[in-house]
Enzyme design. Structure first.
Site, PDB file in Angstrom:
ATOM      1  N   GLU A 216       0.845  -1.199   0.000  1.00  0.00           N
ATOM      2  CA  GLU A 216       0.000   0.000   0.000  1.00  0.00           C
ATOM      3  C   GLU A 216       0.876   1.243   0.000  1.00  0.00           C
ATOM      4  OE1 GLU A 216      -2.367  -0.320   3.528  1.00  0.00           O
ATOM      5  OE2 GLU A 216      -3.195  -2.250   2.934  1.00  0.00           O
ATOM      6  N   LYS A 218       2.419   4.391   1.452  1.00  0.00           N
ATOM      7  CA  LYS A 218       2.571   4.889   2.825  1.00  0.00           C
ATOM      8  C   LYS A 218       2.390   6.399   2.754  1.00  0.00           C
ATOM      9  CE  LYS A 218       5.352   4.817   6.994  1.00  0.00           C
ATOM     10  NZ  LYS A 218       4.981   6.147   7.435  1.00  0.00           N
ATOM     11  N   PHE A 307      -7.443   2.191   5.573  1.00  0.00           N
ATOM     12  CA  PHE A 307      -6.719   0.945   5.273  1.00  0.00           C
ATOM     13  C   PHE A 307      -7.061  -0.215   6.213  1.00  0.00           C
ATOM     14  CE2 PHE A 307      -3.676   3.857   7.440  1.00  0.00           C
ATOM     15  CZ  PHE A 307      -3.579   3.191   8.665  1.00  0.00           C
TER      16      PHE A 307
HETATM   17  P1  AMP Z   1       5.723   5.383  11.287  1.00  0.00           P
HETATM   18  O1  AMP Z   1       4.901   6.512  11.848  1.00  0.00           O
HETATM   19  O2  AMP Z   1       6.892   5.851  10.490  1.00  0.00           O
HETATM   20  O3  AMP Z   1       6.037   4.352  12.341  1.00  0.00           O
HETATM   21  O4  AMP Z   1       4.829   4.591  10.238  1.00  0.00           O
HETATM   22  C1  AMP Z   1       3.617   4.000  10.565  1.00  0.00           C
HETATM   23  C2  AMP Z   1       2.500   4.961  10.250  1.00  0.00           C
HETATM   24  O5  AMP Z   1       2.358   5.126   8.851  1.00  0.00           O
HETATM   25  C3  AMP Z   1       1.142   4.503  10.673  1.00  0.00           C
HETATM   26  O6  AMP Z   1       0.908   4.698  12.035  1.00  0.00           O
HETATM   27  C4  AMP Z   1       0.233   5.365   9.812  1.00  0.00           C
HETATM   28  O7  AMP Z   1       0.007   6.605  10.459  1.00  0.00           O
HETATM   29  C5  AMP Z   1       1.077   5.665   8.580  1.00  0.00           C
HETATM   30  N1  AMP Z   1       0.555   5.072   7.342  1.00  0.00           N
HETATM   31  C6  AMP Z   1       0.548   5.701   6.148  1.00  0.00           C
HETATM   32  N2  AMP Z   1       0.020   4.917   5.195  1.00  0.00           N
HETATM   33  C7  AMP Z   1      -0.341   3.760   5.791  1.00  0.00           C
HETATM   34  C8  AMP Z   1      -0.934   2.550   5.331  1.00  0.00           C
HETATM   35  N3  AMP Z   1      -1.265   2.352   4.048  1.00  0.00           N
HETATM   36  N4  AMP Z   1      -1.139   1.560   6.239  1.00  0.00           N
HETATM   37  C9  AMP Z   1      -0.800   1.730   7.542  1.00  0.00           C
HETATM   38  N5  AMP Z   1      -0.240   2.846   8.025  1.00  0.00           N
HETATM   39  C10 AMP Z   1      -0.001   3.855   7.167  1.00  0.00           C
END
Ligand code: AMP
Length: 524
Positions: A216, A218, A307
């Protein structure tokens, strides 16, 4: 029970460095508590004042604490402080609002301190500064609760994920037992901790991790959890704060989800007129605001990408596979609200999709195991994130005054990661790079509110502000408590959406360090 008994236990736990011994002392202590004392004691020992889900704080400034610490006089002939007194004082201090609240907070703190013995005072200040440093992490406390209640650790962990309140989990385990814990499940309008992703080393490695996976986009935005029942919609942030008021258009969009009851998760991003994502900082403006929303709705429009789905019409879906959950999501949500995704294990296809994500202004890809359940609050390999650059989420533990043009600003930041064993923050480097003037000003103002101690050039702060840091390399270092140093560290963003538990761990740093040698020679 007297509060003194609690702080004496803290002292004992601090002196015993062995984890098993700490657990034994704590478990013994927990068994001696009355029901109403359990939540206060458990939260106090683990260094929090209020449950995370309540997002409350004492909100007393350094100046007040310093003044109270300096001016205090022990009142003779007072009744000893009890554990419940501590809970009451903290609640009262936190609930003072509006005009004159500073003074009222100060008076309450003064009254508390005047009743405390030196040892009690030491621990009250440690708790207020968020610096318990007795080596009891949430995990250690869970083990102690498990030992004291003879209940399975996994059952306790699951209950904590749904409740987000360690004190309450301890109370239920110790008083109501297994039956009480088993009743805890996902409930509409009570937010649950989000499932999180681990950083993958490469797209290639990530594709090999799962039997079947979904790729997916990000999105570089903010995570939200939508709870809906008929026309009632409540939206929670990643830190489980209610942000409904700031996001009226997302509330409206949520109503287009077809089922009566739903809990769904997604990411919101801010977009410009052509639909391209704005940088993360703009989005944060929308999140914090409750006034002037109509104007902001126009200048910073939002886009929602769903998602996941965790609950539908009275039924929990957390134990269903991601494949099933997504299918349901597709059935009940308008297509344009869904995250962009493909199903593939082919590297070429995956690279092309990654390129598409980056070109559209997003951060990279999420690679998700289609066979996996939803595991609240867990950062694991079932979800992997692939970004173009590796970053760490570090917390600022101290800051230095700048020179020349930056003289008035705290501009060199001491960065730390979390030791997952003890819960302590270990320094890993310093940086003065990455922020603009406005951000330096904001940072100075915020850090001063968190001041714990100061010397001529440096102020030590309560670990609270989290920053995403990019770097060129991780080196071994005898200078920093973590044993590592980041080379050419640069702040890439201020992560106001994260909470202290999200700070990256020493273990992750160790792994990243080792991984560098896949491509580099190791100097032994
Ligand atoms: P991080 O904040 O770098 O740990 O990355 C995880 C975060 O990416 C999640 O908590 C979401 O806020 C964000 N995110 C963005 N796109 C997605 C997606 N397709 N699926 C899940 N999380 C996503």
């Amino acid at each position: 029970m007297d509060f003194l008994r609690l702080v004496e236990t803290c002292e004992k736990v601090a002196k015993n460095t062995k984890k098993s011994k700490k657990i034994e002392i704590l478990s013994h202590f927990l068994k001696t508590l009355e029901e109403s004392e359990i939540p206060v004691a458990v939260l106090f020992i683990t260094g929090s004042i209020f449950p995370e889900a309540e997002s409350k704080s004492l909100d007393v400034g350094w100046k007040t604490i310093e003044k109270v610490g300096r001016d205090h006089q022990k009142t003779l002939l007072t009744t000893p402080l009890s554990i419940l007194d501590i809970g009451d004082y903290f609640k009262k201090i936190s609930s003072q609002r509006g005009e004159g609240s500073r003074k009222k907070k100060e008076n309450l703190l003064q009254s508390l301190i005047s009743r405390a013995s030196p040892l009690e005072r030491k621990y009250i200040f440690k708790s207020i500064f968020g610096e318990m440093r007795i080596g009891v992490s949430e995990g250690t406390m869970l083990e102690a609760i498990s030992k004291a209640s003879y209940l399975n650790l996994d059952l306790l962990r699951k209950a904590l994920m749904f409740l987000g309140d360690l004190g309450e989990v301890a109370r239920i385990a110790l008083v109501e037992g297994k039956k009480g814990l088993e009743k805890i499940n996902i409930t509409l309008f009570i937010p649950i901790k989000p499932m999180l992703a681990e950083m993958a080393n490469s797209l290639e490695e990530a594709l090999q991790e799962h039997r079947k996976c979904a790729l997916e986009f990000k999105y570089d935005g903010a995570r939200i959890q939508i709870h809906k029942k008929g026309e009632k919609v409540v939206i929670f942030s990643r830190r489980l704060t209610n942000v409904t008021e700031s996001l009226p258009e997302i509330v409206e969009l949520s109503k287009s989800i077809k089922t009566k009851e739903v809990i769904a998760e997604g990411e919101i991003i801010a977009i410009d007129k052509s639909g391209r994502p704005f940088p993360f900082q703009y989005l944060m403006k929308r999140f914090k605001r409750v006034h002037d929303i109509e104007r902001l709705k126009k200048s910073i429009p939002l886009k929602l990408y769903l998602f996941d789905i965790l609950f539908v019409d009275g039924m929990s879906l957390v134990d269903e596979t991601y494949e099933k959950r997504w299918k349901l999501l597709e059935e009940i949500c308008p297509k344009d609200l869904l995250a962009s995704r493909i199903i593939t294990k082919d590297l070429k296809e995956a690279r092309a999709f990654m390129g598409e994500s980056i070109k559209s202004g997003h951060e990279g890809l999420m690679i998700k195991d289609l066979d996996s359940k939803y595991i609240p609050g867990k950062r694991g390999k079932k979800w992997l994130k692939v970004k173009t650059s590796v970053t760490l989420d570090a917390v600022i533990i101290a800051a230095e005054w700048g020179h020349g043009r930056r003289k008035e600003w705290l501009s060199n930041y001491h960065l730390a990661v979390r030791d997952e064993e003890t819960g302590e923050f270990m320094m890993i480097g310093k940086t003065f790079k990455g922020l603009n003037d406005k951000e330096f000003q904001w940072m100075t103002q915020e850090l001063l509110k968190l001041k714990i101690a100061e010397s001529e050039f440096i102020i030590t702060v309560k670990p609270k502000i989290i920053v995403e840091v990019a770097f060129s390399e991780i080196q071994r270092s005898p200078h920093y408590s973590s044993g590592f140093a980041l080379r050419f560290a640069r702040i890439t963003r201020i992560r106001e959406d994260l909470s202290i538990e999200d700070v990256d761990t020493l273990e992750r740093v160790r792994n990243l360090y080792e991984n560098q040698f896949k491509y580099k020679a190791k100097f032994l």
